[in-house]
Enzyme design. Structure first.
Site: not given
Length: 348
Positions: A149, A283, A311
């Site tokens: 991320s 996502d 995610h």
């Protein structure tokens, strides 16, 4: 094995578990239901060039040799070295006999750091400092880098900035917010607003704690500046939060300047060392528009696109009591493939 990691954009072999086909279920399952593996880790405080510090959590399996691989793992926004995906990867690397270091970005280890600066999408310099430290400690160990991320944003940026000089033999980045403007917009829509509000609550508490810490240290001007910025809340979007806190405290003119300069997609064309990027089309933190075209990728980038996965989810099977975590096999396999190439052997 190279056919499993073709360069350019390719469709992932990942198939979500039948009981986790919703992107939110993929995203949230591990947070609520996973028991992370128990690892014996050693914490090290690393002093940074500006006098600040961050904490590193080392896991070195029994029998590890100084010339064996060493992997640096970087968490995402509001995460830490205790995030389930970090511990899961460290456990899998250990099973292969590889050592790993989980980096806590500034202020993410449970104690506030000593400068107003935090971590953000462009903070690749801290990762570079840690990699230099690992090289100094274990010069014979082949090093790799994995980021998730926001940590993936920093990873992609570092690989693009350093190009042939990147101090790793390979890297991997997962669920990367490649275009920050589009991702900030996405977090203002639908169920994604629930994630956004969670982040806002955690981040505001982080900055409040930092202000108190700075004041205790006698840095009253910095503490006052942070509090003045916090008073511009409540923050109802990343646009507002990044404009009032991240941009002015980290050398950007405003949120537009930050998003333009920090978005990692622009660095994909410059990467010179093997880099696996794993993204999911569903996502909930972004939209398909953030995805690059094949012409935006350097020949060193392996861009794996999953149709589903949420995610930092990518749970591929098993049962709810014993799920299988795709990333924890896929990423080590990719790194092992290029490690084997360094030694002139066939795929690992």
């Amino acid at each position: 094995m190279s056919s499993l990691f073709p360069p350019g954009v390719f469709e992932s072999p990942f198939q979500p578990a039948w009981w986790l086909r919703n992107p939110h279920a993929q995203t949230l399952f591990s947070t609520f239901f996973r028991r992370p593996p128990l690892l014996v880790r050693r914490r090290e405080e690393l002093v940074l060039p500006d006098g600040d510090f961050l904490d590193l959590d080392w896991h070195v399996p029994e029998g590890w040799r100084a010339e064996s691989p060493l992997v640096l793992v970087v968490h995402g926004l509001s995460g830490s070295s205790d995030s389930h995906y970090v511990l899961g990867l460290q456990a899998e690397l250990s099973a292969r006999g590889w050592a790993s270091v989980a980096m806590n970005c500034r202020g993410a280890s449970g104690r506030p750091n000593n400068r107003p600066r935090a971590y953000h999408a462009a903070a690749s310099d801290d990762i570079l400092t840690v990699l230099a430290h690992l090289e100094q400690r274990h010069p014979a160990a082949p090093r790799a880098l994995v980021g998730y991320s926001l940590g993936g944003s920093m990873t992609v940026r570092l690989m693009g900035e350093q190009q042939e000089q990147a101090p790793v033999f390979a890297a991997a980045a997962v669920s990367v917010p490649l275009q920050l403007t589009l991702c900030a917009d996405r977090m203002d829509r639908g169920f994604s607003r629930v994630y956004r509000q969670h982040f806002m609550d955690v981040l505001v508490a982080y900055w409040q704690d930092k202000a108190r810490h700075l004041e205790r240290r006698g840095d009253t001007d910095a503490a006052r500046h942070v509090r003045e910025r916090l008073q511009r809340g409540p923050f109802r979007s990343f646009w507002q939060y990044d404009n009032e806190l991240i941009a002015p405290l980290h050398g950007f003119r405003d949120v537009h300047d930050y998003y333009e300069r920090a978005s990692p997609r622009q660095f994909l064309s410059r990467i010179a060392r093997p880099t696996l990027v794993i993204q999911s089309a569903d996502d909930p933190f972004m939209t398909p528009e953030v995805l690059p075209g094949a012409g935006e990728l350097s020949p060193a980038v392996h861009f794996e696109l999953c149709r589903q996965g949420g995610h930092v989810g990518f749970i591929e099977g098993g049962t709810p009591r014993a799920p299988r975590y795709y990333l924890e096999k896929r990423i080590p396999d990719f790194l092992a493939h290029y490690l084997a190439g360094m030694s002139g052997t066939d795929g690992a």
